[in-house]
Design a protein around this motif. Structure first.
Motif, mmCIF file in Angstrom:
data_model
loop_
_atom_site.group_PDB
_atom_site.id
_atom_site.type_symbol
_atom_site.label_atom_id
_atom_site.label_comp_id
_atom_site.label_asym_id
_atom_site.label_seq_id
_atom_site.Cartn_x
_atom_site.Cartn_y
_atom_site.Cartn_z
ATOM 1 N N VAL A 27 4.437 -2.213 10.455
ATOM 2 C CA VAL A 27 4.789 -0.970 9.763
ATOM 3 C C VAL A 27 3.572 -0.153 9.327
ATOM 4 N N ALA A 28 2.377 -0.654 9.547
ATOM 5 C CA ALA A 28 1.159 0.051 9.123
ATOM 6 C C ALA A 28 1.030 1.415 9.787
ATOM 7 N N ALA A 29 1.416 1.514 11.045
ATOM 8 C CA ALA A 29 1.305 2.787 11.772
ATOM 9 C C ALA A 29 2.196 3.870 11.155
ATOM 10 N N ARG A 30 3.215 3.468 10.425
ATOM 11 C CA ARG A 30 4.123 4.419 9.775
ATOM 12 C C ARG A 30 3.673 4.757 8.352
ATOM 13 N N GLY A 31 2.537 4.198 7.936
ATOM 14 C CA GLY A 31 2.008 4.499 6.612
ATOM 15 C C GLY A 31 2.535 3.610 5.502
ATOM 16 N N PHE A 32 3.183 2.518 5.863
ATOM 17 C CA PHE A 32 3.720 1.593 4.865
ATOM 18 C C PHE A 32 2.720 0.475 4.597
#
Length: 60
Positions: A27-32
């Protein structure tokens, strides 16, 4: 802690740590960001049943 009779607790704790790391990367790519809280075992009758209370001394 790697104590006899605590295998299930150790295995589930390790699984949660690994799943959290993998999910964080997903989920890092989504800013989470992902956080988790890993409490120590609670000394209840159910947790202590059938276990010998012992203390680990790394210097022995």
């Amino acid at each position: 802690m790697m104590l006899p009779t605590h295998g299930v607790y150790s295995a589930t704790k390790a699984a949660v740590e690994q799943l959290t790391g993998v999910f964080a990367k997903e989920v890092a790519a989504r800013g989470f960001t992902v956080n988790y809280f890993s409490p120590e075992p609670t000394n209840t009758d159910l947790f202590l049943e059938g276990k010998v209370v012992q203390y680990f001394n790394p210097y022995n």
